[in-house]
Design a protein around this motif. Structure first.
Motif, PDB file in Angstrom:
ATOM      1  N   ASN A   4     -56.491 101.655   8.738  1.00  0.00           N
ATOM      2  CA  ASN A   4     -54.778 101.718   9.466  1.00  0.00           C
ATOM      3  C   ASN A   4     -54.030 101.443   8.792  1.00  0.00           C
ATOM      4  N   CYS A   5     -52.785 102.306   8.842  1.00  0.00           N
ATOM      5  CA  CYS A   5     -52.089 102.689   7.675  1.00  0.00           C
ATOM      6  C   CYS A   5     -51.388 100.961   7.358  1.00  0.00           C
ATOM      7  N   ASP A   6     -51.093 100.422   7.166  1.00  0.00           N
ATOM      8  CA  ASP A   6     -50.844  98.727   7.160  1.00  0.00           C
ATOM      9  C   ASP A   6     -51.904  98.644   5.641  1.00  0.00           C
ATOM     10  N   ILE A   7     -53.359  98.743   6.191  1.00  0.00           N
ATOM     11  CA  ILE A   7     -53.987  98.496   5.709  1.00  0.00           C
ATOM     12  C   ILE A   7     -53.479  99.169   3.851  1.00  0.00           C
ATOM     13  N   VAL A   8     -53.725 101.004   3.959  1.00  0.00           N
ATOM     14  CA  VAL A   8     -53.773 101.226   3.079  1.00  0.00           C
ATOM     15  C   VAL A   8     -52.646 101.029   2.572  1.00  0.00           C
ATOM     16  N   VAL A  12     -52.541 100.272  -1.648  1.00  0.00           N
ATOM     17  CA  VAL A  12     -51.610 101.890  -2.800  1.00  0.00           C
ATOM     18  C   VAL A  12     -51.697 100.417  -3.554  1.00  0.00           C
ATOM     19  N   ALA A  13     -51.405  99.752  -4.052  1.00  0.00           N
ATOM     20  CA  ALA A  13     -51.092  98.946  -5.460  1.00  0.00           C
ATOM     21  C   ALA A  13     -51.864  99.146  -5.731  1.00  0.00           C
ATOM     22  N   LEU A  14     -53.028  98.260  -5.746  1.00  0.00           N
ATOM     23  CA  LEU A  14     -54.345  98.270  -6.163  1.00  0.00           C
ATOM     24  C   LEU A  14     -55.075 100.045  -6.258  1.00  0.00           C
ATOM     25  N   TYR A  15     -54.510 100.706  -5.584  1.00  0.00           N
ATOM     26  CA  TYR A  15     -54.994 102.181  -5.568  1.00  0.00           C
ATOM     27  C   TYR A  15     -54.408 102.650  -6.987  1.00  0.00           C
ATOM     28  N   HIS A  16     -52.840 102.543  -7.164  1.00  0.00           N
ATOM     29  CA  HIS A  16     -51.790 103.346  -8.049  1.00  0.00           C
ATOM     30  C   HIS A  16     -52.686 102.596  -9.591  1.00  0.00           C
ATOM     31  N   ASP A  17     -52.763 101.497  -9.222  1.00  0.00           N
ATOM     32  CA  ASP A  17     -53.319 100.563 -10.742  1.00  0.00           C
ATOM     33  C   ASP A  17     -55.003 101.027 -11.489  1.00  0.00           C
ATOM     34  N   GLY A  18     -55.687 101.921 -10.181  1.00  0.00           N
ATOM     35  CA  GLY A  18     -57.192 102.099 -10.386  1.00  0.00           C
ATOM     36  C   GLY A  18     -58.215 101.007 -10.575  1.00  0.00           C
ATOM     37  N   ALA A  27     -61.958 105.042   0.653  1.00  0.00           N
ATOM     38  CA  ALA A  27     -61.698 104.734   1.697  1.00  0.00           C
ATOM     39  C   ALA A  27     -59.674 106.183   1.878  1.00  0.00           C
ATOM     40  N   VAL A  28     -58.839 104.798   1.031  1.00  0.00           N
ATOM     41  CA  VAL A  28     -56.903 104.977   0.408  1.00  0.00           C
ATOM     42  C   VAL A  28     -57.584 106.693   0.380  1.00  0.00           C
ATOM     43  N   LYS A  29     -58.017 107.397  -0.785  1.00  0.00           N
ATOM     44  CA  LYS A  29     -58.319 108.720  -0.565  1.00  0.00           C
ATOM     45  C   LYS A  29     -58.436 109.487   0.435  1.00  0.00           C
ATOM     46  N   GLU A  30     -59.614 109.049   0.994  1.00  0.00           N
ATOM     47  CA  GLU A  30     -59.405 109.905   2.846  1.00  0.00           C
ATOM     48  C   GLU A  30     -58.390 109.561   3.411  1.00  0.00           C
ATOM     49  N   ARG A  37     -47.670 110.468   6.658  1.00  0.00           N
ATOM     50  CA  ARG A  37     -47.057 109.026   6.684  1.00  0.00           C
ATOM     51  C   ARG A  37     -47.145 107.937   5.217  1.00  0.00           C
ATOM     52  N   CYS A  38     -48.458 108.156   5.051  1.00  0.00           N
ATOM     53  CA  CYS A  38     -49.013 107.166   3.388  1.00  0.00           C
ATOM     54  C   CYS A  38     -48.935 107.706   2.094  1.00  0.00           C
ATOM     55  N   ARG A  39     -48.993 109.052   2.118  1.00  0.00           N
ATOM     56  CA  ARG A  39     -49.038 109.676   1.461  1.00  0.00           C
ATOM     57  C   ARG A  39     -47.337 109.846   0.687  1.00  0.00           C
ATOM     58  N   GLU A  40     -46.551 109.984   1.997  1.00  0.00           N
ATOM     59  CA  GLU A  40     -45.354 110.375   1.291  1.00  0.00           C
ATOM     60  C   GLU A  40     -45.105 109.004   0.912  1.00  0.00           C
ATOM     61  N   PHE A  41     -45.549 108.035   1.535  1.00  0.00           N
ATOM     62  CA  PHE A  41     -45.331 105.825   1.186  1.00  0.00           C
ATOM     63  C   PHE A  41     -46.489 106.209  -0.385  1.00  0.00           C
ATOM     64  N   TYR A  42     -46.756 106.630  -0.368  1.00  0.00           N
ATOM     65  CA  TYR A  42     -48.099 106.858  -2.275  1.00  0.00           C
ATOM     66  C   TYR A  42     -47.278 107.919  -2.878  1.00  0.00           C
ATOM     67  N   ARG A  43     -46.234 108.467  -2.654  1.00  0.00           N
ATOM     68  CA  ARG A  43     -45.519 109.916  -4.239  1.00  0.00           C
ATOM     69  C   ARG A  43     -44.604 108.323  -4.058  1.00  0.00           C
ATOM     70  N   GLN A  44     -43.917 108.466  -3.136  1.00  0.00           N
ATOM     71  CA  GLN A  44     -42.328 107.266  -3.533  1.00  0.00           C
ATOM     72  C   GLN A  44     -43.378 106.363  -4.015  1.00  0.00           C
ATOM     73  N   TYR A  45     -44.238 105.724  -4.287  1.00  0.00           N
ATOM     74  CA  TYR A  45     -44.595 104.542  -4.495  1.00  0.00           C
ATOM     75  C   TYR A  45     -45.037 105.063  -6.347  1.00  0.00           C
ATOM     76  N   GLY A  46     -45.545 105.595  -6.157  1.00  0.00           N
ATOM     77  CA  GLY A  46     -45.938 106.424  -7.883  1.00  0.00           C
ATOM     78  C   GLY A  46     -44.667 107.056  -8.667  1.00  0.00           C
TER      79      GLY A  46
END
Ligand code: ZN
Length: 102
Positions: A4-8, A12-18, A27-30, A37-46
């Protein structure tokens, strides 16, 4: 496993820090590959969050606050002990002086 997008976005914070588990990571990568939407969110987050500060930022804030409180408490304890010790020393010195006068 699709997330689910909310879960992702939570992950993302955990994913970003590895720090996400292998399963969450893949699962997040997939999901990021499929969801714009999530890709954009992750990009902004990064961009806005340097790695390894992101997830720890809040917990560090709390920890610093806690550490500050502990430091203040320790300072008070030291002050109280010093006060007690110097009061005892004073009393002892006065007692000794009185004994010597006699
Ligand atoms: Zn999504």
């Amino acid at each position: 496993m699709s997330l689910n997008c909310d879960i992702v976005m939570d992950l993302v914070a955990l994913y970003h820090d590895g720090e996400a588990s292998k399963t969450s990571q893949s699962a997040v990568k997939e999901h990021l590959r499929q969801c714009k939407r999530c890709r954009e969110f992750y990009r902004q987050y990064g961009i806005t969050t340097p790695a390894s500060q992101s997830f720890h930022f809040m917990s560090n804030g709390n920890y610093n606050e806690l550490a500050k409180q502990m430091r203040i408490r320790r300072l008070w304890t030291v002050a109280a002990v010093l006060g007690y010790v110097s009061a005892s020393l004073c009393a002892l010195i006065m007692l000794l002086m009185r004994v010597r006068e006699d």
